[in-house]
Design a protein around this motif. Sequence first.
Motif, PDB file in Angstrom:
ATOM      1  N   ASP A 162       0.809  -1.212   0.000  1.00 54.54           N
ATOM      2  CA  ASP A 162       0.000   0.000   0.000  1.00 54.54           C
ATOM      3  C   ASP A 162       0.842   1.261   0.000  1.00 54.54           C
ATOM      4  OD1 ASP A 162       1.017  -0.515   2.453  1.00 54.54           O
ATOM      5  OD2 ASP A 162      -0.809  -0.064   3.592  1.00 54.54           O
ATOM      6  N   THR A 163       2.167   1.122   0.138  1.00 59.96           N
ATOM      7  CA  THR A 163       3.043   2.305   0.091  1.00 59.96           C
ATOM      8  C   THR A 163       3.665   2.515  -1.286  1.00 59.96           C
ATOM      9  OG1 THR A 163       5.033   1.087   0.736  1.00 59.96           O
ATOM     10  CG2 THR A 163       3.616   1.914   2.505  1.00 59.96           C
ATOM     11  N   VAL A 164       3.390   1.609  -2.221  1.00 57.64           N
ATOM     12  CA  VAL A 164       4.013   1.680  -3.561  1.00 57.64           C
ATOM     13  C   VAL A 164       3.454   2.867  -4.319  1.00 57.64           C
ATOM     14  CG1 VAL A 164       4.311   0.518  -5.762  1.00 57.64           C
ATOM     15  CG2 VAL A 164       4.453  -0.792  -3.626  1.00 57.64           C
ATOM     16  N   THR A 165       4.317   3.714  -4.793  1.00 62.84           N
ATOM     17  CA  THR A 165       3.923   4.857  -5.630  1.00 62.84           C
ATOM     18  C   THR A 165       4.062   4.574  -7.111  1.00 62.84           C
ATOM     19  OG1 THR A 165       6.173   5.764  -5.489  1.00 62.84           O
ATOM     20  CG2 THR A 165       4.576   6.484  -3.825  1.00 62.84           C
ATOM     21  N   GLY A 166       4.788   3.557  -7.462  1.00 65.34           N
ATOM     22  CA  GLY A 166       4.981   3.212  -8.870  1.00 65.34           C
ATOM     23  C   GLY A 166       5.953   2.057  -9.003  1.00 65.34           C
ATOM     24  N   TYR A 167       6.151   1.637 -10.245  1.00 65.33           N
ATOM     25  CA  TYR A 167       7.028   0.496 -10.500  1.00 65.33           C
ATOM     26  C   TYR A 167       8.048   0.882 -11.581  1.00 65.33           C
ATOM     27  CZ  TYR A 167       3.612  -2.264  -7.912  1.00 65.33           C
ATOM     28  OH  TYR A 167       2.786  -2.745  -6.941  1.00 65.33           O
ATOM     29  N   LEU A 168       9.217   0.228 -11.499  1.00 65.40           N
ATOM     30  CA  LEU A 168      10.253   0.367 -12.524  1.00 65.40           C
ATOM     31  C   LEU A 168      10.254  -0.890 -13.374  1.00 65.40           C
ATOM     32  CD1 LEU A 168      13.270   1.850 -10.500  1.00 65.40           C
ATOM     33  CD2 LEU A 168      11.874   3.031 -12.196  1.00 65.40           C
ATOM     34  N   VAL A 169      10.141  -0.727 -14.673  1.00 61.17           N
ATOM     35  CA  VAL A 169      10.160  -1.860 -15.596  1.00 61.17           C
ATOM     36  C   VAL A 169      11.499  -1.834 -16.334  1.00 61.17           C
ATOM     37  CG1 VAL A 169       9.086  -2.927 -17.605  1.00 61.17           C
ATOM     38  CG2 VAL A 169       7.663  -1.838 -15.855  1.00 61.17           C
ATOM     39  N   HIS A 170      12.177  -2.949 -16.340  1.00 64.80           N
ATOM     40  CA  HIS A 170      13.465  -3.088 -17.034  1.00 64.80           C
ATOM     41  C   HIS A 170      13.319  -4.209 -18.067  1.00 64.80           C
ATOM     42  CE1 HIS A 170      15.255  -0.773 -13.656  1.00 64.80           C
ATOM     43  NE2 HIS A 170      14.417  -1.481 -12.915  1.00 64.80           N
ATOM     44  N   TYR A 171      13.674  -3.932 -19.320  1.00 58.39           N
ATOM     45  CA  TYR A 171      13.595  -4.966 -20.359  1.00 58.39           C
ATOM     46  C   TYR A 171      14.706  -4.749 -21.377  1.00 58.39           C
ATOM     47  CZ  TYR A 171      11.447  -1.481 -23.461  1.00 58.39           C
ATOM     48  OH  TYR A 171      11.212  -0.369 -24.231  1.00 58.39           O
ATOM     49  N   ARG A 172      15.063  -5.835 -22.022  1.00 55.53           N
ATOM     50  CA  ARG A 172      16.109  -5.769 -23.044  1.00 55.53           C
ATOM     51  C   ARG A 172      15.921  -6.914 -24.032  1.00 55.53           C
ATOM     52  NH1 ARG A 172      21.731  -8.249 -20.481  1.00 55.53           N
ATOM     53  NH2 ARG A 172      20.848 -10.243 -19.783  1.00 55.53           N
ATOM     54  N   PRO A 173      16.340  -6.702 -25.287  1.00 57.31           N
ATOM     55  CA  PRO A 173      16.317  -7.824 -26.249  1.00 57.31           C
ATOM     56  C   PRO A 173      17.518  -8.736 -26.018  1.00 57.31           C
ATOM     57  CG  PRO A 173      17.116  -5.837 -27.316  1.00 57.31           C
ATOM     58  CD  PRO A 173      16.733  -5.440 -25.914  1.00 57.31           C
ATOM     59  N   LEU A 174      17.342  -9.990 -26.270  1.00 56.56           N
ATOM     60  CA  LEU A 174      18.412 -10.969 -26.128  1.00 56.56           C
ATOM     61  C   LEU A 174      18.937 -11.376 -27.500  1.00 56.56           C
ATOM     62  CD1 LEU A 174      16.841 -13.280 -23.395  1.00 56.56           C
ATOM     63  CD2 LEU A 174      18.447 -11.390 -23.063  1.00 56.56           C
TER      64      LEU A 174
ATOM     65  N   TYR B 262      19.677  -2.765 -21.079  1.00 58.58           N
ATOM     66  CA  TYR B 262      18.323  -2.646 -20.536  1.00 58.58           C
ATOM     67  C   TYR B 262      17.727  -1.286 -20.872  1.00 58.58           C
ATOM     68  CZ  TYR B 262      18.476  -6.945 -17.790  1.00 58.58           C
ATOM     69  OH  TYR B 262      18.506  -8.257 -17.403  1.00 58.58           O
ATOM     70  N   HIS B 263      16.437  -1.319 -21.170  1.00 58.82           N
ATOM     71  CA  HIS B 263      15.636  -0.111 -21.275  1.00 58.82           C
ATOM     72  C   HIS B 263      14.849   0.017 -19.974  1.00 58.82           C
ATOM     73  CE1 HIS B 263      16.350   0.255 -25.637  1.00 58.82           C
ATOM     74  NE2 HIS B 263      16.352  -1.077 -25.596  1.00 58.82           N
ATOM     75  N   HIS B 264      14.734   1.238 -19.462  1.00 56.92           N
ATOM     76  CA  HIS B 264      14.110   1.464 -18.164  1.00 56.92           C
ATOM     77  C   HIS B 264      12.890   2.367 -18.327  1.00 56.92           C
ATOM     78  CE1 HIS B 264      17.854  -0.165 -16.566  1.00 56.92           C
ATOM     79  NE2 HIS B 264      18.500   0.710 -17.321  1.00 56.92           N
ATOM     80  N   VAL B 265      11.810   1.974 -17.696  1.00 60.23           N
ATOM     81  CA  VAL B 265      10.585   2.758 -17.703  1.00 60.23           C
ATOM     82  C   VAL B 265      10.193   3.004 -16.251  1.00 60.23           C
ATOM     83  CG1 VAL B 265       8.221   2.942 -18.512  1.00 60.23           C
ATOM     84  CG2 VAL B 265       9.884   1.614 -19.826  1.00 60.23           C
ATOM     85  N   LYS B 266      10.008   4.275 -15.881  1.00 60.91           N
ATOM     86  CA  LYS B 266       9.730   4.646 -14.490  1.00 60.91           C
ATOM     87  C   LYS B 266       8.255   4.967 -14.281  1.00 60.91           C
ATOM     88  CE  LYS B 266      14.301   6.702 -13.738  1.00 60.91           C
ATOM     89  NZ  LYS B 266      15.041   7.935 -13.331  1.00 60.91           N
TER      90      LYS B 266
END
Length: 1452
Positions: free
Chosen positions: A540-552, A559-563
Amino acid sequence: MHDSIQNPVTVAQGENAPLTCVVRDLGDSTVVWKKWENGKSGPKILTAGETRVTSDERIRIIHDNVISLGISAPNSSIDLPSEHSILDDYASYKGVGSILSHNYTACCQQVNVSKSCYGFCTLQSILEGTTGEPNQCEDEFPKIVKCMADGRDHVPCCIREQVPDICQDLCRGEYTVVTDNVKTHFSCPTYIERTLSCIADGIEILPSQPLNVQAVAVSPTAINLTWAPPRENRHTVHEYVVNITTLRSFDAPFTGLVTGLQVRPPRQPPRLPHHPILQQRTIPQVKMAMVLLYPIIMTRRTPTATTATTVAPSTIANSKEFSNNGLVTENGQELSAEDKVEAKMRQIKVHDDKTTLLLEHLQPFTMYEISVSAFNIHGRSLPSNRVRALTLAPGVIRPEPKTAPKLPDIKSCCITKGVNTESCVSKLCDPKLATQVEIPDLMICAPWTPEVFSCLADGKDHSPCCRARGIPAPCYDLCTGNITKLDYHYFKCLRYMGEYGNCLMEGYGVLPTAPRQLRVSNVQEDFAIIHWSPPSTLNDTVTGYLVHYRPLSTFENEYHHVKAVHPPYILENLYSNAEYEVYVEAMNEHGVSLPSQRVVFRTASTTQETEELEAAIDNYNETACCVAVGMNPTCLPLCSYDASMSDIRSLAFACASEFHTLLRCAAGGRDHSACCTRRGVSENCLDICSARVPDSLLSMAENCLPYIGNIVQCFEEGTELIPGPVEEFHSNLVTDSSVGLSWLAPKNYDISNYQVFYQVKNPSSASSSVDKPADPKSLNTTDTSIEVTGLTKGQVYRFFVVAINAHGSSIPSSVILVNVTRESYNGTKIPGVLTPPHSLVVAGHSATWVQIVWQPPIFAHPTDKITYKVYHKGVKEANFQMNDTLVNSITLDSLRPNSQYIVYATATNNKGESEASETLIAWTDPAHSPFVEPPRIQPMNLLVEGRTMTVVCVALGDPTPTISLYINGKLIKQQKNRHLTQVVENITREMDIVSCYADNGYGTPMQSARRIQISHAPSVTGSEINFATEGEAASIECIVTAHPEPKVVFWKNSQDRIPIVNGGNYRIEHDDSVTSLEQQSSRYRYVLRIQKVSSQDVGNYSCHAENAIGESVKTFWLQTRDIQDMSGNITECCIKEKVSPSCIDACSFYLDIESVIDKPQCLPDFDKLMKCSADGRDHRACCSSWGVPRRCLDWCRGEPVSQNSELCVLQNSKVIFNCFKENRDKLPGPPKRLRIQVLSDTEIMISWDAPTINPHTASSYRVFWRPVGQKLSQRLDTHSTNAKISHLKPGVKYEAVVKAGNSHGTSTLTDPITFITEDNLISSASTAEGSHAGMGIGIAFLVFLLVGITVGAVWFIRKRQFGTKPPGAIAFENPSYIRETNPDASSHATTTNGDIPMNGNGSVPSVSNGVIANGWHTETLHPPRAETEVAPTLYEELRLGSEGAGFRRLKP
């Protein structure tokens, strides 16, 4: 007033002329407009303030803080609408911006534009042309243009300035990168200044884009949207417009609704509101790549041009109504659920004081694309960056985040433990600032390091977290808080302070745990949706998530980062058929959690169903059309709307004959001229837009190639909007006053009506104009058949029909020609056929052929396979001859010169043959005999052996002659043309005559030749070993063959290269033995003479020859010989020859010339003394080189001199004896003991012994044989002491002689030996001596008298009657062709046993002027000069037969 417009305003006739006056600090003053006219004494006042004074109603004042004067076109007015919309305000407003003032260099710097391209970052430098090289900044232009527009939408101004839509990309801050695609090559330079002026105006008054747009899904039906006000002109914004687009796929928006793979039929396009701007827009056909705007009309965007999206009337009154009622219609009614799905795009107005909006009543688990635009009274900004948000799944509600637990009081702990430095407490004792710690901070706070990290650890071991986050082992002491002393090894831990801080937060229990249950769904070609569950702790304290992805497994594996995102989240812009790795981290106000599990997935590849769907949507295929009409496969790359410019350039010439086919398929039977006009295509090129082939392809290429992108885009757009041509057009009814017509409608197009045209055919013309009829009539119908009534009986009518809808019309596909009488109609269907070819012209002509070209039919279906029939006949002939062709040109050959021909053409397809074209009268040229110029040779001045030369033969004549190229009489190339060009590879020095020969069958053939001389590097030859006696003279002969003339030097000792100069004991003689023009090579003779040879002169000498082509060097050896007493041999010979006793003293040692030259009584014995001194060897080559006259040369080979022997004794005896001495070790004596072995009736083997004198110098032998009593003889050369003679006649008596030779000369001939093969009878000439000597002398005297009288008489008669032969004439009876030549110039005939003279390296000796390098002569095709001929001696005539039968010699 310095901001007012300063430059002249240029407008076309009929356009409005806006003039702007900018006045600052006006106060109580009044702005007055005046006009000065030619011939008037003063100005005419037009307006004062906002009041029009003049009676000219074209003048209008537009006052909007800026006073503008508008001059309307004639018969037009400027009507300000009563209700001003945003676009109306902007369309009527002329800004105050100055082009020279707009400088956006700062923006260019921010987006990393190269410094070399900063010249494009000011409008002033662009207009002044001081920007630099555009090609170097091509890649930077998209960023530069974006900075130029500065987030404003300048499109309305560009529309008002009549900038075509294809050129409006700059108005939106976009740049179309010019690629190889033909559609990117469009022409807009004409509108650049207008565009830049609009941009300069808009920068001053328009707001920039809203910033920081964020969309967060808060429920299955709601998205919370926030943004920040514009950076520029934010105080002028009076409202924002939020654009919401529902996406059914996650690539570019599309039109229509797709259920599975089924495409719903398109709706009828809504009518455009009555607005001048909207009326210029087009309604696109339904296509996957577009978005259905409801209730707005959005025009289609191509890769090169994007038209502006106009703002529709407000869907709601204000933001309050939106929040209360959700999405509503124009009537204020809320949309139903079905309508919400149908409405793919909506616009919502928000007041300027609001920067947040809750979008409600959305569809669950649906993706929306959202952008925000800012508006003021002058216009609008460009839309903000588009954001996409996915509403939550049904039943999922995103709770509001709660406050996270508090952190332990680390600072108090540090103070308690004695950390008394404020900077250390504030930086090191705050775990939130862990990422800001630097090396100086650690060094300053080193004394309190144990206390600080102990407090940060808070009594917990954080090393497991540090290990999980990848912190290296040496830094674990920081994680446990057990550091005792600060060491430099800890400095490398600073790079991991972010992970260290998160571990501390996790240990404090204030961070959420890792997200759970990460999974991927809806994986497509370029996107996927990822889902995850909240952390199990502190979710319940989470304000958002960080997504990390990359092609193999690709080059791009970072990695590409999305905040600040929330589940579910769409990963966009992925590669198709590629593997990706993704993981998620949770964030709250204290930091980032541990990562979730990592998921690997693969995107889908392009499906066959998608390709089939796209193919089904595209109703027209240009390439398929070209294939259907049988276009040359080589030209098919051009038959595409995505053709490349490189293909166009490379195939333009080869495919010129297919241009009309290509144009018909590209236009698709549609009239695109309206689109071309709208997109700025030149008026001269509009015919191309209607598929009309221009008269000159060259003129078309020069004038219309800049508009090729404009035209191709119109073609592609029009095939989706404009109906195609009707099909199966025919007539099925003919009466005395009417004709019934029927056709099939174009497929897949909405047709509003058809228009049928008809006209009476002009009887005076075989093919009156269909394109521009003199008296056109038309009928409209919505059906696919019509009966045209009210026609005149007996008249011939033409009919054609076009299909029409709201976007344009088709082009007629065929024409029907009908005689309106019932009697002429047989009841069968009359099909529509092609219009006739037209504009026949003579493109080329000659004496025997005429080339005719014409323009293809004006009306033809795109898929018609057209064949042309060309008819021609002479004016006096009765019948026409017919030729077929598939292209619009033909060459009529086999015609008569200087004759007149009648020509016309027709076009044929599967429906029948067209009318005849106009008639053309063509003349053939008179015939002319050929004329050929001398060959042109390049390079002319330097032809080098081994390289290439280019030969050009130019011939004139009519008909065109056949040119033949000959080199040295050998045919090299032949072709029928006026020019022949041939590159001759690897030219050789033997190439002499280059000839051009021309013949055309009329008159006399002509030949022209040019003599060439091939330059080549020197080649050096000569005797390698030379002997000399100490104290006597010696010579080294160096023969150089080269062109151009070489420079020759002698060296002593090839290693030390001691130069030898002319003078002292050395004498260098140069004999220019340059051959005649009939030969290619040039031969030069250099002789190094040593006056008195000493032991120091013995050794090797080098002869070095060099010219511009190359160089050559040869080493010669000089050796001394032992002095041998040869006096016995000479004395014995003198006694045998019966030298008188008073002269016998001269034979004591060789020949003591000094002892007899002063004794007159010894003059009769000089013939005998010379014979003994010659010792059976031929020294004439040496004597000739020393200038011994011809009359004395016989002494040089031991033969008596017939006349003036006294002069030879006085003038040349010493020179002759010097040659005897010089060559006594170089020349071999005659061979000995000739023997014959009969092998068969036709073959014998002749053998001999080597000479007794200098046998080692005999390198070659020459054998002569002939039937006894005949003049002609044959010979062969061999290196051995035997030779096989073949092809003899049985029973014929032969005689043979042999002599030895080398490179310095030859011996005398042996005595002849006779033989008969049939009876094996062999005899020798030595048997003819003895008792018959007296008889021989008598016979000799008698023959001498007879021969002398006969020769004198013949010479006198020829001299008197015929005169002297001209130079170069060949006397085939000349006996010199069968006589033996000079030993240094002996001829080289065909060998019978294969033995030929060889060089030292075993190769065939090179030939120069007929002289082989080893001293033997070859006979050439050119007669010897008379002065080089040496007359036979009486001894030879008596000894070897009648006159001319002896082995006569030639002087070199």
